[in-house]
Design a protein around this motif. Sequence first.
Motif, PDB file in Angstrom:
ATOM      1  N   PHE A  78       0.585   3.432  -3.382  1.00 32.82           N
ATOM      2  CA  PHE A  78      -0.140   4.703  -3.242  1.00 32.82           C
ATOM      3  C   PHE A  78       0.798   5.890  -3.438  1.00 32.82           C
ATOM      4  CE2 PHE A  78      -4.549   4.186  -1.379  1.00 32.82           C
ATOM      5  CZ  PHE A  78      -4.670   2.893  -1.825  1.00 32.82           C
ATOM      6  N   THR A  79       2.045   5.747  -2.992  1.00 30.12           N
ATOM      7  CA  THR A  79       2.981   6.838  -3.236  1.00 30.12           C
ATOM      8  C   THR A  79       3.223   6.993  -4.730  1.00 30.12           C
ATOM      9  OG1 THR A  79       4.015   6.341  -1.132  1.00 30.12           O
ATOM     10  CG2 THR A  79       5.237   7.760  -2.605  1.00 30.12           C
ATOM     11  N   MET A  80       3.244   5.859  -5.423  1.00 32.34           N
ATOM     12  CA  MET A  80       3.480   5.936  -6.872  1.00 32.34           C
ATOM     13  C   MET A  80       2.293   6.512  -7.633  1.00 32.34           C
ATOM     14  SD  MET A  80       5.756   2.704  -7.953  1.00 32.34           S
ATOM     15  CE  MET A  80       7.534   2.895  -7.907  1.00 32.34           C
ATOM     16  N   PHE A  81       1.082   6.405  -7.071  1.00 32.20           N
ATOM     17  CA  PHE A  81      -0.052   7.108  -7.682  1.00 32.20           C
ATOM     18  C   PHE A  81       0.309   8.576  -7.865  1.00 32.20           C
ATOM     19  CE2 PHE A  81      -3.424   4.078  -5.835  1.00 32.20           C
ATOM     20  CZ  PHE A  81      -3.377   3.314  -6.983  1.00 32.20           C
ATOM     21  N   ASP A  82       1.075   9.085  -6.925  1.00 31.49           N
ATOM     22  CA  ASP A  82       1.528  10.465  -7.053  1.00 31.49           C
ATOM     23  C   ASP A  82       2.742  10.558  -7.969  1.00 31.49           C
ATOM     24  OD1 ASP A  82       2.451  13.027  -6.793  1.00 31.49           O
ATOM     25  OD2 ASP A  82       3.308  12.695  -4.819  1.00 31.49           O
TER      26      ASP A  82
ATOM     27  N   HIS B   4       4.840  12.238   1.782  1.00 35.86           N
ATOM     28  CA  HIS B   4       4.280  10.884   1.705  1.00 35.86           C
ATOM     29  C   HIS B   4       4.802  10.030   2.847  1.00 35.86           C
ATOM     30  CE1 HIS B   4       2.058  10.988  -2.025  1.00 35.86           C
ATOM     31  NE2 HIS B   4       3.062  11.572  -2.636  1.00 35.86           N
TER      32      HIS B   4
ATOM     33  N   VAL C  94       0.840  -1.201   0.000  1.00 32.71           N
ATOM     34  CA  VAL C  94       0.000   0.000   0.000  1.00 32.71           C
ATOM     35  C   VAL C  94       0.873   1.247   0.000  1.00 32.71           C
ATOM     36  CG1 VAL C  94      -1.565   1.364   1.424  1.00 32.71           C
ATOM     37  CG2 VAL C  94      -2.005  -1.055   1.079  1.00 32.71           C
ATOM     38  N   PHE C  95       1.890   1.235   0.831  1.00 33.01           N
ATOM     39  CA  PHE C  95       2.781   2.391   0.964  1.00 33.01           C
ATOM     40  C   PHE C  95       3.414   2.729  -0.391  1.00 33.01           C
ATOM     41  CE2 PHE C  95       7.060   3.803   2.918  1.00 33.01           C
ATOM     42  CZ  PHE C  95       6.706   5.131   2.779  1.00 33.01           C
ATOM     43  N   ILE C  96       4.008   1.733  -1.022  1.00 35.21           N
ATOM     44  CA  ILE C  96       4.746   2.006  -2.259  1.00 35.21           C
ATOM     45  C   ILE C  96       3.779   2.340  -3.398  1.00 35.21           C
ATOM     46  CG2 ILE C  96       6.277   1.000  -3.986  1.00 35.21           C
ATOM     47  CD1 ILE C  96       7.622  -0.543  -1.747  1.00 35.21           C
TER      48      ILE C  96
ATOM     49  N   TRP D 136      -3.706   8.917   3.551  1.00 35.41           N
ATOM     50  CA  TRP D 136      -2.785   9.938   4.044  1.00 35.41           C
ATOM     51  C   TRP D 136      -2.647  11.134   3.099  1.00 35.41           C
ATOM     52  CZ3 TRP D 136      -0.400   5.479   1.882  1.00 35.41           C
ATOM     53  CH2 TRP D 136       0.487   5.714   0.832  1.00 35.41           C
TER      54      TRP D 136
ATOM     55  N   GLN E 229       1.077  17.100  -5.252  1.00 34.26           N
ATOM     56  CA  GLN E 229       0.993  15.694  -5.636  1.00 34.26           C
ATOM     57  C   GLN E 229       0.120  15.585  -6.889  1.00 34.26           C
ATOM     58  OE1 GLN E 229      -0.926  13.147  -2.795  1.00 34.26           O
ATOM     59  NE2 GLN E 229      -2.772  14.371  -2.692  1.00 34.26           N
ATOM     60  N   SER E 230       0.154  14.434  -7.528  1.00 35.40           N
ATOM     61  CA  SER E 230      -0.557  14.303  -8.795  1.00 35.40           C
ATOM     62  C   SER E 230      -2.056  14.389  -8.577  1.00 35.40           C
ATOM     63  CB  SER E 230      -0.203  12.982  -9.469  1.00 35.40           C
ATOM     64  OG  SER E 230      -0.923  11.933  -8.871  1.00 35.40           O
TER      65      SER E 230
ATOM     66  N   LEU F 268      -4.297  12.564  -9.933  1.00 37.56           N
ATOM     67  CA  LEU F 268      -4.838  11.220  -9.739  1.00 37.56           C
ATOM     68  C   LEU F 268      -4.787  10.834  -8.262  1.00 37.56           C
ATOM     69  CD1 LEU F 268      -5.747   8.472 -11.055  1.00 37.56           C
ATOM     70  CD2 LEU F 268      -3.356   7.813 -10.797  1.00 37.56           C
ATOM     71  N   ALA F 269      -3.620  11.051  -7.644  1.00 37.06           N
ATOM     72  CA  ALA F 269      -3.480  10.691  -6.236  1.00 37.06           C
ATOM     73  C   ALA F 269      -4.451  11.486  -5.377  1.00 37.06           C
ATOM     74  CB  ALA F 269      -2.044  10.940  -5.782  1.00 37.06           C
TER      75      ALA F 269
ATOM     76  N   ILE G  97      10.789   4.581  -6.025  1.00 42.54           N
ATOM     77  CA  ILE G  97      10.391   5.864  -6.595  1.00 42.54           C
ATOM     78  C   ILE G  97      11.505   6.426  -7.489  1.00 42.54           C
ATOM     79  CG2 ILE G  97       9.726   8.227  -6.038  1.00 42.54           C
ATOM     80  CD1 ILE G  97       7.646   6.384  -5.071  1.00 42.54           C
TER      81      ILE G  97
ATOM     82  N   PHE H 157       2.383   8.770   5.831  1.00 36.99           N
ATOM     83  CA  PHE H 157       2.076   7.336   5.922  1.00 36.99           C
ATOM     84  C   PHE H 157       2.068   6.898   7.378  1.00 36.99           C
ATOM     85  CE2 PHE H 157       3.095   2.833   6.217  1.00 36.99           C
ATOM     86  CZ  PHE H 157       2.126   2.308   5.395  1.00 36.99           C
TER      87      PHE H 157
ATOM     88  N   PHE I 251      -7.209   9.750  -2.969  1.00 39.69           N
ATOM     89  CA  PHE I 251      -7.152   9.945  -1.517  1.00 39.69           C
ATOM     90  C   PHE I 251      -8.415  10.627  -1.002  1.00 39.69           C
ATOM     91  CE2 PHE I 251      -2.374   9.542  -1.851  1.00 39.69           C
ATOM     92  CZ  PHE I 251      -2.294   8.413  -1.072  1.00 39.69           C
TER      93      PHE I 251
ATOM     94  N   CYS J 279      10.799   1.798  -0.718  1.00 40.67           N
ATOM     95  CA  CYS J 279       9.969   2.797  -1.374  1.00 40.67           C
ATOM     96  C   CYS J 279      10.854   3.871  -2.008  1.00 40.67           C
ATOM     97  CB  CYS J 279       9.004   3.415  -0.355  1.00 40.67           C
ATOM     98  SG  CYS J 279       7.799   4.511  -1.075  1.00 40.67           S
TER      99      CYS J 279
END
Lengths: 144, 542, 215
Positions: free
Chosen positions: A88-92, B243, A84-86, B297, B306-307, B309-310, C49, B247, B314, C45
Amino acid sequence: MKDDAAQRHILPLNLYLAVGSGLLVLTVITVAVAQMDFGQMNLLIAMGIAVVKATLVAMFFMHLKYDNRIYMLVFVGSLLFLGVFIIFTMFDTLRRGDIYEEIAEPYQKEAVIYRTAETGTASSHAAADSSHNAAETETETSDH
Amino acid sequence: MEHTIPEKHYLNEATGWKSWLMTLDHKRIGILYMIMVMFSFFLGGVFALLLRWELISPDKILMGPEMYNQAFSLHGIIMIFLFIIPSIPAILGNFVMPLMIGAKDVAFPRLNLASWYIYVIGFCFAVYALFTGGIDTGWTFYTPYSNETTTAVIPILTAAFVLGFSSIFTGLNFIVTIHKLRAPGMTWFQLPLFVWAIYATALIQVLATPVLGITLALLMLERVVGIGIFDPAMGGDPVLFQHFFWFYSHPAVYIMILPGMGIISELIATFSHRRIFGYKFIAFSSLGIAFTGFLVWGHHMFVSGQSDLAAVIFSFLTFFVGIPSGIKILNWMATMYKGSISLDTPMLWALSFLILFSIGGFTGIVLGTLSIDVHLHDTYFVVSHFHYVMVGGTVMAIFGGLHYWWPKIWGRMYNETLARIAVVLIFVGFNVTFFVQFIMGTQGMPRRYYTYLPQFQGMHGFSSIGALIMGVGFLLIGIYLIHAIFKGKPAGPNPWRALTMEWETPSPPRAGNFEGAQRLTHGPYDYDKVVPENALKQYKTL
Amino acid sequence: MNQTTAHPAHLQHHFTDAHQQAESAKLGLWIFLLTEVLLFGGLFCFYAIYRSWNPDMFHNAHAFLNVWMGATNTVVLIVSSLTMALAIRSMQLGRRKHTIVFLSGTVFLACVFMVIKYFEYSHKIHLGQLPGKWYFFEGIAGTNPHIFFSAYFLMTGLHGFHVLGGIAVITWLIIKTSRGSFSPEYYTPIEMTGLYWHLVDLIWIFLFPLFYLIG
């Protein structure tokens, strides 16, 4: 103590040796495969083999196959939340600038440590400078 | 009937300061925590009052901009990392949870004591930072500013890092305790709801806090070594820090509120003298909040770049947090419906919680809406929402819980009249302080400034008066609670006629909690079936 | 649980029997491993990224890591994991001497791992392939190669600290075992350390391909 002994699952020696050799063989395979180039598949193959190796370690060396299911739940749960962490961060991070190009711009500029080395590209320095400023104004403390 | 204090109990079975500092008894460790955490609350409260004092007028009264930045940062850091996160789990969870499940202690008593010492070390780092230049980043430590400011960022990051480990150890200990040390015959669905809440909290603590640890470590390395992960000048991405930070810190908001909800479940059932309505719904909604808390979060970052989409994802997921919270509120109200409610002090705190937390929760939905948040972000609306949830929610629950278990902890009862006056003072003072901040926020008053436009002076002054009322209220509570420890009337084993297991012990309990192995005789909320034998109600209700 | 095992020396007062105590310790350790996964998770992570942002730079930079040293270390750690598992098995069967041999083997292999790591690190420090602003190597194409080495040093460094911790704990176990503290009835500390050691191995199983093979 009977039920205790049953819970201790003393595994046969051969099983441990077999798993150990399996891990070594997989290591050889993954190094060998990495010498060839499969393009986009490189990551997938290497990670696939790593997952198989990890599963072997977790199932047999860490006894997850034989132990109470709760430990499996704890372990898989930790991976789930890491995912989830990785993701969801990548969604951004992967989708910045979808709509407004400049939002994606400021980041990933060349770092300051590379600037002193070269002198001839003043214009690119200026661009980097302004984008750093943009990054700072945009990310000023914003939280709730 | 007159009660007496039992001759031997955990407070006097061993004496001397060493018996306290080396104790492995979960009850004593709870009290050690209480001393430290409540001192932190006092400290954070002093900063809050200084902030409100400065804001009486748009001119400089006490502090200029730099000082003000430091004061609000310290208020936030102390209140969050030193007070509200450890408060309920470490004080009441430690003291009450093992008693509630009929255990002699937590699973790892040494680890429990160690986590207190780790907390003290973290506390010392925070105080060190306070005296060596302060901190002006806000409690969120956003990059790139936290990377550039010359204040004591490293000590305060170390403090938060260390405190995180204290939190992890407490959570780990509680999970194992609840899994393995329940009294024989006690199933998961016979656990008091406070235990469920503590369990859900502990899950968040062990899942989220390690990420905070690595985040703060990375930020420290960024400052010291310049690794280039968060610093744009080094090719890093400051939004990535947000982020990483959220989190942890968004689930941490549920570390703060969930145990409070657990206390409220106990209080409502006990003082309505009625079986709790929708036991399983309340229990599972705790786990539901814990889980959904990990998926939302990014709603702190709608205007951070942030994008899109995100941001949309969220915002959408944020609404789902409202469902389990709503389930709880409605179940509590259904429990009270047709119950025989007695308005003792703890119940007054619980009722305050219901009102204030509902306001806080609903404004949370407002803020979670992407399009609205873009306008309200970083205004007093956010400040007010946050305080309605944290003070109106958690602090009301802490004090409700302290009043509820005070006779169990010390064996003595506090002055009921003063206690009721204090509730009213806090409730009124709180609303005076924070309700106008919603209005100011919608009118565009930004947070974190020591000055403001003259048009806001009336509301800021009003708000500061409320802060003063609250300050008086908390002072009063401190006085009569401490007085009760020494001079209060003996309370007896079960002053509230409650059915959970901690009330089956004498007040205060023995060092080993129970004589022999504890057996389960009835469920925690069987008010329709059982009248507890030791329940002789001395303290009349209104 | 029968009377004879009701109060062995290692049983703490708040547990009703040794089984309950052992199960509690094990659950506690698994939760500790969960926190470890999430602790490393932050770094994974970080890696994911920046790799997704700069795939070419990561590819160019990874060529400067020595695959053979990495592969040797992988083999070393896998074998050490095997000896650790066998140490536990020996104790389950009551063969204390074998346990000591296997534990010592594990410590030896862990030390080999660290020595190889030392040579890798010192080579990189010499060349200037260093994290963050200390980076002064020239010759890797792509944006910000120092970030690759930040990730490399952070992740293998944190992993290395875990190996060092493992060495310390296993050494302590060897001493305890030779003093006869453990038996087929009570060997929880060895079992716990084993789980920890396998996790350290597990993390390396992912670090190795991520850095040495595909970059």
